[in-house]
Design a protein around this motif. Structure first.
Motif, mmCIF file in Angstrom:
data_model
loop_
_atom_site.group_PDB
_atom_site.id
_atom_site.type_symbol
_atom_site.label_atom_id
_atom_site.label_comp_id
_atom_site.label_asym_id
_atom_site.label_seq_id
_atom_site.Cartn_x
_atom_site.Cartn_y
_atom_site.Cartn_z
ATOM 1 N N THR A 4 43.881 45.794 44.829
ATOM 2 C CA THR A 4 44.512 44.591 44.296
ATOM 3 C C THR A 4 44.473 44.641 42.781
ATOM 4 O OG1 THR A 4 42.435 43.393 44.356
ATOM 5 C CG2 THR A 4 43.845 43.217 46.311
ATOM 6 N N ALA A 5 45.432 43.998 42.144
ATOM 7 C CA ALA A 5 45.488 43.970 40.684
ATOM 8 C C ALA A 5 44.357 43.111 40.143
ATOM 9 C CB ALA A 5 46.825 43.425 40.222
ATOM 10 N N LYS A 6 43.702 43.622 39.132
ATOM 11 C CA LYS A 6 42.632 42.850 38.508
ATOM 12 C C LYS A 6 43.239 41.775 37.631
ATOM 13 C CE LYS A 6 39.474 46.712 38.445
ATOM 14 N NZ LYS A 6 38.657 47.579 37.631
ATOM 15 N N LYS A 7 42.567 40.662 37.532
ATOM 16 C CA LYS A 7 43.085 39.547 36.735
ATOM 17 C C LYS A 7 42.373 39.413 35.401
ATOM 18 C CE LYS A 7 44.671 36.907 40.624
ATOM 19 N NZ LYS A 7 44.791 35.599 41.215
ATOM 20 N N ARG A 8 41.391 40.242 35.137
ATOM 21 C CA ARG A 8 40.639 40.143 33.888
ATOM 22 C C ARG A 8 40.552 41.502 33.215
ATOM 23 N NH1 ARG A 8 35.813 35.976 34.100
ATOM 24 N NH2 ARG A 8 36.790 34.367 35.319
ATOM 25 N N ARG A 12 46.753 44.214 27.029
ATOM 26 C CA ARG A 12 47.773 43.169 27.204
ATOM 27 C C ARG A 12 48.777 43.281 26.074
ATOM 28 N NH1 ARG A 12 43.106 41.140 26.894
ATOM 29 N NH2 ARG A 12 43.512 39.881 25.086
#
Length: 61
Positions: A4-8, A12
C-alpha cells in the motif's frame, strides 16, 4: 502481497528550499568599518555597491 502507498514521508513536489542566486558571506569587520556600517540604512546594499565600485576601479567587472 500487495504494497500500500505510504501516507507519510518521502519526496513531495514543491518541498524543500527554493533555488536562489544569492550567496551569503560573513566577515570580521574592524572597528573603523563597523563604525561606518552602523551609520548606513541598508548594510547589504552599501556593501554590494562598494564592492562593485571597487571591482570596476580594479578592472574586475
Amino acid at each position: 502481497m500487495e504494497e500500500t502507498a505510504k501516507k507519510r514521508g518521502g519526496r513531495r513536489p514543491g518541498a524543500g528550499r527554493k533555488k536562489s542566486t544569492v550567496k551569503r558571506y560573513g566577515f570580521n569587520a574592524p572597528a573603523t568599518v563597523h563604525a561606518v556600517l552602523e551609520q548606513v540604512d541598508s548594510i547589504t546594499d552599501f556593501i554590494c555597491e562598494a564592492v562593485l565600485k571597487h571591482g570596476q576601479d580594479k578592472g574586475l567587472c
